[in-house]
Design a protein around this motif. Structure first.
Motif, PDB file in Angstrom:
ATOM      1  N   TYR A  46      38.782  46.016  41.628  1.00 13.81           N
ATOM      2  CA  TYR A  46      39.523  44.476  41.482  1.00 13.81           C
ATOM      3  C   TYR A  46      39.760  44.463  39.915  1.00 13.81           C
ATOM      4  N   LEU A  47      38.698  44.602  39.309  1.00 19.96           N
ATOM      5  CA  LEU A  47      39.162  44.284  37.741  1.00 19.96           C
ATOM      6  C   LEU A  47      40.147  45.512  37.108  1.00 19.96           C
ATOM      7  N   ALA A  48      40.351  46.654  38.021  1.00 20.96           N
ATOM      8  CA  ALA A  48      41.513  47.547  37.431  1.00 20.96           C
ATOM      9  C   ALA A  48      42.601  46.913  37.776  1.00 20.96           C
ATOM     10  N   MET A  49      42.899  45.980  38.607  1.00 14.85           N
ATOM     11  CA  MET A  49      44.127  45.409  38.972  1.00 14.85           C
ATOM     12  C   MET A  49      44.345  44.086  38.174  1.00 14.85           C
ATOM     13  N   ASN A  50      43.210  43.258  38.138  1.00 17.51           N
ATOM     14  CA  ASN A  50      42.998  42.038  37.593  1.00 17.51           C
ATOM     15  C   ASN A  50      42.049  41.763  36.567  1.00 17.51           C
ATOM     16  N   PRO A  51      42.172  42.109  35.367  1.00 15.16           N
ATOM     17  CA  PRO A  51      40.992  42.026  34.312  1.00 15.16           C
ATOM     18  C   PRO A  51      40.593  41.004  34.124  1.00 15.16           C
ATOM     19  N   ASN A  52      41.077  39.798  34.730  1.00 10.39           N
ATOM     20  CA  ASN A  52      40.585  38.552  34.483  1.00 10.39           C
ATOM     21  C   ASN A  52      39.525  38.316  35.564  1.00 10.39           C
ATOM     22  N   GLY A  53      39.606  38.925  36.660  1.00  6.55           N
ATOM     23  CA  GLY A  53      38.621  38.888  37.672  1.00  6.55           C
ATOM     24  C   GLY A  53      38.722  37.505  38.295  1.00  6.55           C
TER      25      GLY A  53
END
Ligand SMILES: N[C@@H](CCC(=O)N[C@@H](CS)C(=O)NCC(=O)O)C(=O)O
Length: 213
Positions: free
Chosen positions: A49-56
């Motif tokens: 998920y963090l690879a898609m959205n580093p904000n989490g």
């Protein structure tokens, strides 16, 4: 642009920022697949998920090999890519900028004062609530809603006669503000009149009206 998008939305349905995107998708009549993520569903702290959205954070939109986070940017993208000139995101520069400012305003001004009120009254057990702090945030939120109330004094929707994604962004937060109890809130008659107009929209009934959690 592909007329049959393969859209995936990551994010739990009780998140205000996910709700805005779901409402927008419904207004544009776009098919999509939603995957629960965030809070009790987890996933948003995982490497994939963090690879898609580093904000989490949620929501995240996946459209083929294109990935986008920030709910307001997602709404804009959906309108531009698949809205086919939909009036919910007007194209004329002045009209578009006027809509955009409410999207910015909800993030910069409204959400910071809405959050402590919502979390305090909806996601905190009564015995753990600091009602003094919650009321202070509610006073600040009440002052912010005055800006919206005054704008609505002479307009059917926030930017005139046409419902736009600015009404979506504000409407998702208004449902919370008008829905919470146990605080003193100033009367905002234009806000309530406008809310009465947007609340029957099918997408509002489906995604925004359900009990807050
Ligand atoms: N400005 C971001 C904010 C995203 C955000 O803060 N999302 C919250 C939910 S409203 C979140 O991810 N919380 C953590 C969680 O659900 O685990 C946006 O509009 O997309």
């Amino acid at each position: 642009m592909d007329s049959k998008p393969q859209l995936t939305i990551w994010g739990r349905a009780n998140s205000v920022n996910v709700q805005k995107v779901l409402w927008c998708l419904a207004e544009l009549d776009l098919p999509y697949h939603r995957i629960d993520a965030g809070m009790q569903f987890g996933k948003n702290d995982q490497a994939d998920y963090l690879a898609m959205n580093p904000n989490g954070r949620v929501p995240t939109l996946v459209d083929g090999d294109y990935v986008l986070w920030e709910s307001n940017s997602v709404m804009r993208y959906l309108c531009m890519a698949y809205g086919q000139g939909s009036p919910i995101y007007p194209q004329a520069p002045k009209a578009r900028a006027a809509v955009d400012r409410w999207l910015d305003w909800t993030l910069s001004t409204l959400q910071p004062v809405d959050r402590p009120v919502f979390w305090g009254l909806v996601r905190t057990p009564p015995e753990k609530r600091d009602m003094v702090q919650i009321q202070q945030a509610a006073d600040a939120a009440g002052a912010a809603w005055r800006v919206v109330d005054e704008q609505l004094a002479s307009r059917r929707f926030i930017e005139g006669d046409q419902f736009t994604i600015a009404d979506i962004a504000l409407g998702a937060f208004a449902r919370r503000w008008l829905g919470v109890e146990g605080i003193i809130k100033p009367k905002r008659p234009n806000l309530e009149r406008w809310f009465g107009e947007i609340a029957p929209r099918p997408a509002f009934v489906r995604f925004i009206a359900p009990p807050m959690s």
